[in-house]
Design a protein around this motif. Sequence first.
Motif, mmCIF file in Angstrom:
data_model
loop_
_atom_site.group_PDB
_atom_site.id
_atom_site.type_symbol
_atom_site.label_atom_id
_atom_site.label_comp_id
_atom_site.label_asym_id
_atom_site.label_seq_id
_atom_site.Cartn_x
_atom_site.Cartn_y
_atom_site.Cartn_z
ATOM 1 N N LEU A 261 0.829 -1.202 0.000
ATOM 2 C CA LEU A 261 0.000 0.000 0.000
ATOM 3 C C LEU A 261 0.860 1.246 0.000
ATOM 4 O O LEU A 261 0.581 2.217 -0.684
ATOM 5 N N ASN A 262 1.951 1.185 0.782
ATOM 6 C CA ASN A 262 2.781 2.366 0.916
ATOM 7 C C ASN A 262 3.406 2.813 -0.386
ATOM 8 O O ASN A 262 3.505 3.991 -0.652
ATOM 9 N N TYR A 263 3.848 1.853 -1.173
ATOM 10 C CA TYR A 263 4.570 2.250 -2.385
ATOM 11 C C TYR A 263 3.702 2.213 -3.629
ATOM 12 O O TYR A 263 3.830 3.064 -4.489
ATOM 13 N N LEU A 264 2.831 1.216 -3.716
ATOM 14 C CA LEU A 264 2.046 1.106 -4.942
ATOM 15 C C LEU A 264 0.908 2.109 -4.990
ATOM 16 O O LEU A 264 0.605 2.672 -6.035
ATOM 17 N N PHE A 265 0.294 2.363 -3.839
ATOM 18 C CA PHE A 265 -0.871 3.234 -3.820
ATOM 19 C C PHE A 265 -0.566 4.640 -4.355
ATOM 20 O O PHE A 265 -1.265 5.126 -5.250
ATOM 21 N N PRO A 266 0.505 5.285 -3.858
ATOM 22 C CA PRO A 266 0.795 6.628 -4.392
ATOM 23 C C PRO A 266 1.042 6.623 -5.890
ATOM 24 O O PRO A 266 0.544 7.487 -6.611
ATOM 25 N N ILE A 267 1.782 5.628 -6.351
ATOM 26 C CA ILE A 267 2.108 5.600 -7.778
ATOM 27 C C ILE A 267 0.856 5.323 -8.606
ATOM 28 O O ILE A 267 0.607 5.974 -9.623
ATOM 29 N N ALA A 268 0.043 4.394 -8.124
ATOM 30 C CA ALA A 268 -1.173 4.060 -8.861
ATOM 31 C C ALA A 268 -2.100 5.257 -8.930
ATOM 32 O O ALA A 268 -2.655 5.583 -9.986
ATOM 33 N N MET A 269 -2.238 5.923 -7.805
ATOM 34 C CA MET A 269 -3.122 7.092 -7.729
ATOM 35 C C MET A 269 -2.670 8.172 -8.719
ATOM 36 O O MET A 269 -3.468 8.688 -9.507
ATOM 37 N N THR A 270 -1.377 8.489 -8.670
ATOM 38 C CA THR A 270 -0.842 9.514 -9.564
ATOM 39 C C THR A 270 -1.021 9.095 -11.019
ATOM 40 O O THR A 270 -1.473 9.883 -11.852
ATOM 41 N N GLY A 271 -0.662 7.849 -11.289
ATOM 42 C CA GLY A 271 -0.748 7.362 -12.659
ATOM 43 C C GLY A 271 -2.162 7.415 -13.187
ATOM 44 O O GLY A 271 -2.404 7.856 -14.315
ATOM 45 N N LEU A 272 -3.107 7.019 -12.361
ATOM 46 C CA LEU A 272 -4.500 6.984 -12.800
ATOM 47 C C LEU A 272 -4.993 8.380 -13.153
ATOM 48 O O LEU A 272 -5.560 8.602 -14.221
ATOM 49 N N ILE A 273 -4.747 9.326 -12.260
ATOM 50 C CA ILE A 273 -5.224 10.690 -12.521
ATOM 51 C C ILE A 273 -4.518 11.268 -13.742
ATOM 52 O O ILE A 273 -5.145 11.892 -14.598
ATOM 53 N N TYR A 274 -3.222 11.009 -13.839
ATOM 54 C CA TYR A 274 -2.475 11.511 -14.993
ATOM 55 C C TYR A 274 -3.051 10.932 -16.275
ATOM 56 O O TYR A 274 -3.254 11.630 -17.259
ATOM 57 N N PHE A 275 -3.351 9.646 -16.228
ATOM 58 C CA PHE A 275 -3.896 8.980 -17.404
ATOM 59 C C PHE A 275 -5.219 9.614 -17.819
ATOM 60 O O PHE A 275 -5.413 9.969 -18.977
ATOM 61 N N ILE A 276 -6.123 9.776 -16.846
ATOM 62 C CA ILE A 276 -7.446 10.315 -17.180
ATOM 63 C C ILE A 276 -7.323 11.737 -17.718
ATOM 64 O O ILE A 276 -7.848 12.060 -18.773
#
Lengths: 508, 155, 325
Positions: B125-140
């Motif tokens: 959660l600590n490492y994947l969550f921030p990256i996933a969150m950023t990536g998702l918003i960037y993608f959209i």
Amino acid sequence: MENLITALGLIGTFEVMIAISIGAFAGIIFGAIPGLTYSMALALMLPFTFTMEPVTAISLLLATYIGGMTGGSISAILIGIPGTPSAAATVSDGYSLTKKGDASIALGTAVIVSTIGGFISLVIMIVLVDFISQFAIKFGPAEIFMLVLFGFSTICGLSERSLFRGLVAGVLGLMLMTIGTDEIEGISRFTFGSTQMLQGVNLLVAMIGLFAVPHILEVFNLRLNREDKTNFEVDIVKTKLPSFALLKKYFNLMLRCVGLGTSIGAIPGSGGPIAAFLAYSHAKNSEKNPEEKEKYGKGHIGGVVAPETANNAVTGGAMVPLLSLGIPGDPATAIILGGLLIHGLSPGPMLFIENAPQVYSIYLAILIAYLVVFIFQVNFIKHIVKILKVKPHHLGVGILVMVIVGSYAIRNSFLDVNVMILMGLIGYFFNRIQLPVTPIVLGMVLGKTIESEYRTAMSLSAGDPTIFFSSVVSLLFFGLIILTIALQIKKRMQDVKKQKQLKEQVQI
Amino acid sequence: MRESKFYLFLGLGVLAFSIIWITLVFFQIEGDLGGYANTPRTIPFFLGICMSILGLVFLYQYKVGYVPKNKANPLQKNEIRNIIFCLIVFISYSYLLKYFGFLISTPIVVFFITRFLLGEKNWKLNYLFPIAMTGLIYFIFIILLKSSLPRGEIF
Amino acid sequence: MKLTKKIVGALAAITLLFAGASTNSFAGSHSKFPSKTIEMTVLFGGTAKSVGQLVAKGLEKNLGGTVVPVSRPGGGGAVGYKYIQSRPASGYDIVWNSNSVSTSHHRGRTSFNYKAFTPIAAMSIEVPVLAVKSGTFNSVKELADYAKKNPGKLKVGISGKGAFTHLTSAIIFDTLGAKVTYIPYGKGKAPAELLAGRIDAAVQWPGQFRSFHKAGQLKMLAVTSQERIASDSSIPTMKELGYKKVDVTMWRGLAAKKGTPKAQIKALEKAAEAYANSAEFKAASKKIGFTINYLNSKQFGKQIAKDDKKIKKLMKDLGLAKKAK
């Protein structure tokens, strides 16, 4: 008839169906995620529609609009943060139902009544478009002012704890909307010399702050104290849909709310939130059984049915001023208007003559969009209620990022981010001292309209206030305002009497 | 001794706010008052008056001896400290966005919150969550919708 | 106490992360333009935004990079202009400019004037039109006669005090020699208010009235440009009707912050010219109802300067002018 067949041909293509599906999906998602709004989805999508066929483009925009209108209720019900201003009236009962474990029933009801509301209002609109546009023209500044004032007088009915506490919040909302550039004279107000402040307080930004930030703060506070639990007992999260009998019971209420929503939508300058709030207070006041009435605000399904029916019924009504007069009712329809213009469909009487097939395909697109949204959402509910199983603080982090990015993206302004945080603090403070927050949103929704209509009316009459009592319509609304206030006072007097009696009994 | 001074404080607060507001109406809105009630000042002034009346109503209620029906919740343990921490996070995130842009500040802030503020121990959660969150918003926002996200002033 | 310790640790971690991130992002070179996304600030909604979005798409095609239209509304354009001034003059932040650069300066909202921007290219003009309800006045002359006989009685709808439609109306009725009352109202309500007879005349954009004009419910009396406009060629100009002084148009074009390198301006200018001459832009102009009027950087600069003088005088006459603090 010919037009209808041509329209069927226009709309019955693969691209249009794909466009409607994409629009509906995007609308639901943007409506449902706190911080993102469907107006934003529309604004971001508009450039993509430039190269499309007109009907495809308009279908995409309309489907997004409709998806967003229904999607806003999802976050309102599940986490108590309205996705759109129109869903603000749904929060109190919808979220209470979720806390009781009836999230899926509330969501299911919201979806079904939304679809029914949208359908019926569309039919009303198609049949009565000429009549309604004549009726809409009758609403001048004085009449709209009276209507909006009537909307404001229902604040009293909305605040549960005390009439005056509700009013404080409502007046605060009105005050917030006077910050920034004054649209009539173009003068800056309360800007302290800052250029950024000329933008004023955006309704969406304030609403995001008022509802989402207190939620995040509460969740984080519990977590920091290591007192947090899972949101609700996981087994309580049911995925049951509402029964037919339940819907049948409220069918009458739905019909009345459709009428209300359609007519409010048809009047230029009002819109979804006003209709939803009026419908909510109507539902509460028309409930005869005192026990049931008590339950409003604490998780009564009628408190979901009424606003959700009304705010979707607005979509049909809002098409009338949009198509026949070119007047958008809210930011979302303003973007749709932009889409219409770019494809050469300029609103007005000739639209219905020259572009009749396109107009019919707009009707059909709305119809299909509602169907698609309905199918999406009904299948969605089962999955989306599982979000309640996510630990609240994880959800909180997600919401935090979304609200900050979202409030920035509305006008690409850092002022909005700061306003959002400030409004969040106000919201939190209000929750702590038990002042209601919803009237702030209502005040903000009505604020701009109240002021601009008042001032336009006064300019028209050269400062003569009798203009507000010079037509049947405005007199009618004036009567309604007096009636509402009188009923409130009567109710309060009774309450005071009861309290006194209780006190005396205790003393004896 | 009264049971609750709630209405006293509320009344005073509302009254003070309305006085500040009315003063601001005269200092922050330019222009003359005009011959009739139709200037940029009219509505704000009227609202200020309404607010002060409401303040007086609360003071009256206090005097008559009203007690709020539901008791306000007492402050929880560390509540003020926690709220201030959260606010600092909010404000620093908005400043980071302003100076460093979305792509840099979001993962840092999300990581900071989940790991340190909320004490999440699960490393995924600590490492994947921030990256996933950023990536998702960037993608959209950037790739799908071709719009803009906060750009940093420094980068 | 534990929490505080953790926060200190976190701060240390952040510093480390920054050190890593900053080395990466300085690597990009600036040899080719555009090498990253260009942001085009759009100042208003409505037609301004629609056309702005189209132009952004067109630039993208002719420039070979990404151009994103970003709306920064507020303060009659002041918010967006100020944003552009706060950014580096690199050519990556451009603005969808209009007469508002002059109006916002002379209303005292911006301390800088049009000289703070380098013009790139003018793209289009929009021409306001004077309209009345059918059956009330048949010509500008009738309207003028009525207004002169009844000073202050004619109600003219405008979008707001100091708005472009207000300035235009002021020019028109000054030329007619009539005193009228201006009624400011919200967005886009002109047709409805005219139909209901609450106002007698309105100055707005032709797109709003066209459909009603064709249906015979409203009548467009005259446009305020020197030549007739292509989308509504049956409407006479004020000049043709004998009011030669009336010459008001709203221009729109691209501008960047002053000091932007010449090469960047040239590249943008070239892309704008290519798009202005494209069939796509022509089709759009017909549908939305604006006139294409491409001017290169130099000519555009002259037009802005000329307009600024006019607006300055007009706003002074109307008592709207103010100095920025």
